[in-house]
Each structure stands twice: as C-alpha cells, then as structure tokens.
Design a protein around this motif. Structure first.
Motif, PDB file in Angstrom:
ATOM      1  N   ILE A 191       1.053  -1.332  -0.190  1.00 18.52           N
ATOM      2  CA  ILE A 191       0.050   0.000   0.021  1.00 18.52           C
ATOM      3  C   ILE A 191       0.842   1.147   0.089  1.00 18.52           C
ATOM      4  O   ILE A 191       2.049   1.222   0.135  1.00 18.52           O
ATOM      5  CB  ILE A 191      -1.044  -0.201   1.200  1.00 18.52           C
ATOM      6  N   GLY A 192       0.315   2.371  -0.386  1.00 18.27           N
ATOM      7  CA  GLY A 192       1.003   3.612  -0.453  1.00 18.27           C
ATOM      8  C   GLY A 192       0.768   4.439   0.587  1.00 18.27           C
ATOM      9  O   GLY A 192      -0.032   4.039   1.481  1.00 18.27           O
ATOM     10  N   GLU A 193       1.668   5.508   0.727  1.00 19.85           N
ATOM     11  CA  GLU A 193       1.466   6.351   1.960  1.00 19.85           C
ATOM     12  C   GLU A 193       0.083   7.066   1.762  1.00 19.85           C
ATOM     13  O   GLU A 193      -0.630   7.515   0.940  1.00 19.85           O
ATOM     14  CB  GLU A 193       2.733   7.543   1.788  1.00 19.85           C
ATOM     15  N   GLY A 194      -0.466   7.093   3.118  1.00 22.72           N
ATOM     16  CA  GLY A 194      -1.805   7.851   3.373  1.00 22.72           C
ATOM     17  C   GLY A 194      -3.050   6.850   3.189  1.00 22.72           C
ATOM     18  O   GLY A 194      -4.151   7.053   3.247  1.00 22.72           O
ATOM     19  N   GLU A 195      -2.629   5.491   3.123  1.00 19.08           N
ATOM     20  CA  GLU A 195      -3.427   4.347   2.789  1.00 19.08           C
ATOM     21  C   GLU A 195      -3.650   3.515   4.144  1.00 19.08           C
ATOM     22  O   GLU A 195      -4.043   2.353   4.055  1.00 19.08           O
ATOM     23  CB  GLU A 195      -3.208   3.508   1.601  1.00 19.08           C
ATOM     24  N   ALA A 231       5.502  -2.175   4.497  1.00 14.39           N
ATOM     25  CA  ALA A 231       5.545  -1.076   3.251  1.00 14.39           C
ATOM     26  C   ALA A 231       5.628   0.094   3.615  1.00 14.39           C
ATOM     27  O   ALA A 231       6.270   0.898   3.020  1.00 14.39           O
ATOM     28  CB  ALA A 231       4.096  -1.598   2.461  1.00 14.39           C
ATOM     29  N   LEU A 232       4.707   0.826   4.676  1.00 16.52           N
ATOM     30  CA  LEU A 232       4.883   2.028   4.912  1.00 16.52           C
ATOM     31  C   LEU A 232       5.657   2.522   5.887  1.00 16.52           C
ATOM     32  O   LEU A 232       6.088   3.728   6.157  1.00 16.52           O
ATOM     33  CB  LEU A 232       3.512   2.408   5.441  1.00 16.52           C
ATOM     34  N   GLN A 233       6.626   1.403   6.753  1.00 15.46           N
ATOM     35  CA  GLN A 233       7.549   1.509   7.530  1.00 15.46           C
ATOM     36  C   GLN A 233       6.834   2.621   8.660  1.00 15.46           C
ATOM     37  O   GLN A 233       7.492   3.535   9.174  1.00 15.46           O
ATOM     38  CB  GLN A 233       8.601   2.301   6.920  1.00 15.46           C
ATOM     39  N   LYS A 234       5.847   2.041   9.136  1.00 14.92           N
ATOM     40  CA  LYS A 234       5.337   2.873  10.362  1.00 14.92           C
ATOM     41  C   LYS A 234       4.211   1.964  10.895  1.00 14.92           C
ATOM     42  O   LYS A 234       3.814   0.991  10.381  1.00 14.92           O
ATOM     43  CB  LYS A 234       4.439   3.972   9.828  1.00 14.92           C
ATOM     44  N   GLU A 235       3.734   2.354  12.149  1.00 15.80           N
ATOM     45  CA  GLU A 235       3.008   1.527  12.998  1.00 15.80           C
ATOM     46  C   GLU A 235       1.557   2.346  12.762  1.00 15.80           C
ATOM     47  O   GLU A 235       1.225   3.581  12.786  1.00 15.80           O
ATOM     48  CB  GLU A 235       3.038   1.564  14.648  1.00 15.80           C
TER      49      GLU A 235
END
Length: 245
Positions: A191-195, A231-235
């Motif tokens: 998935i992409g950033e903001g998703e 994918a986003l490298q975030k929690e």
C-alpha cells in the motif's frame, strides 16, 4: 383429514429450531478467513523451509508480483520471529542477525534474500520496536503465539446462530507493559503513503479476535493493538474495545 392426521401431521410440520447451526464449520483457520476477505496479509499463513533438512528444498518459481509478494511476506514474518530484539542497537546489528540466521540454517538462503535489512532497521527505530525491546529484556515478549477462540457465528456472518465457531490463529507478537497487554501484528500489504485506512478496514476484525483470545487466555486486559506496516515503515494503531476481564 386434519382431525385424523393428529400427531403425525404435527411431526411432518415440525421445524428444527436450530437449523442455522447445521451449516456451521466447527473450526476455521486464519487461512480460511483470508478466503472470506477478512485476513488478506501476504504472509499470514504461508510457510517457507526453515530447518536444515529442508535447506535445499525448491521454492516455487515466481509468476508475477503476486507470488513474489506472498513469499516475501512470509520471509519477513519468519525473520521477525527469529531475530534477537535485545541485540539490535545499530544498523550493523541487523545484518549481523540476518547473517546468524543464515549460518544457523534457520531459513532457506533464497527466502532470506527476499528480506531487506534496511526495512528491518527502520522497524527497530520505531516507538513500538523500542517498547518490544524493553519487554524482551524483561522477559515478557512473546512471539508466534498460537490460539483457539470461540466466536458466535452471528458475529462472523456465518449464520444466524449464537453457536460458537472455533477460530485458530497465530499472534505475531504480544507483550506485557505496566500490567496490561499489547498486541503487534506485522503486515506486508503493498500500500502507499496515506492508505493506513486500508489496513484498518482489512484487519480490525482480526485484531479484535486476537485481543479476545489473549484476554481469555491470560485474564489480563489488552490495552493496545498495533499493526506495523513494513510497506509504509510505520505503526498503525487499531481501536480495540473489549469488555473488562
């Protein structure tokens, strides 16, 4: 005639009150729930060779990005299970751990090559990873915990029935913090950033099941559920509201 029919007609007209229960599956796995569209993570229920006698096993050839994503997701899940959290302080420590896993033949080399050390290092710089490291040093970090939980069929859209359906699965990580529990689940969806909402839509029900199972098993409150997107490298925090234990 109706008068002559009596009890016999009553028997013919009888309707079993629990007919909805007949079609229920006694147990469902996470992989079955994936096919229903509830659990869609690439690496949730697939396995790669991980022990020495399988080190030369052939991995399926990739046919397009779908298969590649599946095996890459599985490889990441296995690495996160095997890596020693307490040893990671610098980026070089990640590569040292990956090398240790390779030399110990805990994973097929080709599977391990699907994992990007940079992504693993980025994870260890996150707040949730730091909390997991503290828990590991305190001896309260648990990885790959199997569970079975009974969920009323009506809550799963299986049937209009309150009969329990047994759900079996594996929680990637959970740990105790200040007397309460935290669940972490790794996701490899592309998935992409903001998703972030895509992950929440796909996995909130799954995380609720995990939290319910953990509370039943431990009799302790689950205070937090977190998806870590590789994918986003975030929690991504998941709202999980449960009755008190």
């Amino acid at each position: 005639t109706e008068g002559e029919c009596g009890d016999f007609c009553s028997m013919l007209d009888y309707q079993y009150p629990h007919v909805a229960d007949i079609t229920l599956h006694a147990k469902m796995s996470v992989s079955e729930l994936k096919h229903q569209g509830q659990f869609e993570d690439d690496g949730e229920s697939d396995f790669l060779p991980t022990i020495p006698e399988f080190k030369n096993a052939d991995l399926p050839r990739f046919h397009g990005t779908e298969n590649a994503g599946t095996y890459r997701g599985t490889a990441y899940h296995r690495v996160m299970e095997l890596i020693d959290f307490t040893t990671i302080h610098e980026k070089k420590d990640v590569y040292r751990e990956l090398d240790r896993i390779r030399k110990a033949e805990m994973m097929d080399t080709r599977a391990l090559n699907l994992v990007w050390g940079e992504k693993i290092w980025n994870f260890f710089q996150s707040d949730i990873a730091k909390r997991m490291q503290v828990a590991d040093m305190q001896g309260s970090l648990r990885k790959e915990s199997q569970f079975v939980i009974g969920i009323p069929a009506s809550l799963m859209d299986e049937a209009d029935s309150e009969e329990p359906v047994l759900i079996q699965g594996i929680i990637d990580v959970w740990f105790e913090e200040d007397g309460e529990l935290v669940i972490v689940d790794y996701k490899t969806d592309s998935i992409g950033e903001g998703e972030e909402q895509v992950l929440l839509d796909r996995y909130r029900i799954q995380m609720i099941y995990y939290a319910q199972a953990l509370q039943q098993i431990t009799r302790k409150k689950v205070k937090e559920a977190v998806i870590y997107s590789l994918a986003l490298q975030k929690e991504v925090k998941v709202e999980v509201v449960l009755e008190a234990v």
